[in-house]
Design an enzyme around this catalytic site. Sequence first.
Site: not given
Length: 394
Positions: A127, A208, A210, A243
């Site tokens: 990202w 991470d 997400a 999300k």
Amino acid sequence: MLEALKPQPADKILQLMAMFREDPRADKIDLGVGVYKDATGLTPVMRAVKTAEKQLWDTERTKTYTGLAGEPAYLAAMAGLVLGDAQDASRFAAVATPGGTGAIRQALELIRLAAPGAAVWLPDPTWPNHPSIIAYLGMKSATYRYFDGESRAVDFGAMMADLERVAPGDVVLLHGCCHNPTGANLNLTQWAEVAQLLLRKGAVALVDIAYQGFGDGLEEDAAGTRLLARTLPEMLIAASCSKNFGVYRERVGILMALAPNAASQPVTQGTLAYLNRQNYSFPPDHGARLVTMILTDPALKADWMAELEEVRLSMLGLRASLAQELRRLTGSDRFGFIAQHRGMFSRLGATPEQVERLRTEHGIYMVGDSRLNIAGLNAKTVPILAQAIVACGI
Ligand code: LMR
């Protein structure tokens, strides 16, 4: 003073959002920013979130400050969601943060305080905001190979070869599931090998996560993170609810830390709270409270899980139909990887020029590295995209 400012590099994903908004074409298709959209193009408020919001409106009596680390009930509920039975309360520290980006930022600041010389190893690609924040904080970073551009799968051999160069105390960032931007993920055997390598090297994992629930399921998507938590003495986890709860603008995230032993838990927890105070004082509460209500109420949780599963299955369906349509048009299986990838994204493997042609000639927006947001598609636009991919010679 302010005239001395230099323009900052633009974020490619946000830049694309702005370009899409300004495009007057009615049939333009947004496959850019990672936001879930239903078949009508709407990013809906999830049913359980709406119900929780109504309940909260009725019952909330105060909007005074929450705790500096956030509400303990939120931290506990999120630890359960992400870590499941891999929790170790005596070593666990956590703070609520404004979204997943807030958690990543706090994680990096924590690393900088604890180990200023440590390098943060990032997958290539990752990202774009990961390297951006690291550079902004003036921290050392390195990259490890992750993606095989030919097979569009994880290049596990190259990844492990590069991670052999990690020094003791370095930090290795891993995407917990649904790798952004490629959609290619580690299997559980590979996670176990990574865990053993990090253990052997004395490295710290920074996960991470997400998109939990967008790949293979809520439990399955957390399996790698849980395996690391069971294996490693020290670990950081940045999780986002943007999300999987669809609460993007509420900014709901958490940074969790596993301290190496119970004795260092209090100073870890204290430092996390200190960092919150330095950066924004109290974390936002509204969205975190909704998430807590959902995760602690069996009926709300069941409804949320059912809707999340609908979202996951609809993305899998879109993947299958895009791969099938491309098979039909090209007579080959070279886009079969789209059905194998998991999560919101796949990296198509197009050149920047081809991505540009998709945008200018067909009004189809995807990030310049050819990351496409599967959730931006629907039954009508799948064949349009497939035809455009073929027309642009991808
Ligand atoms: C994305 O990668 O598109 C999302 O995580 C949104 C963002 O903030 O970049």
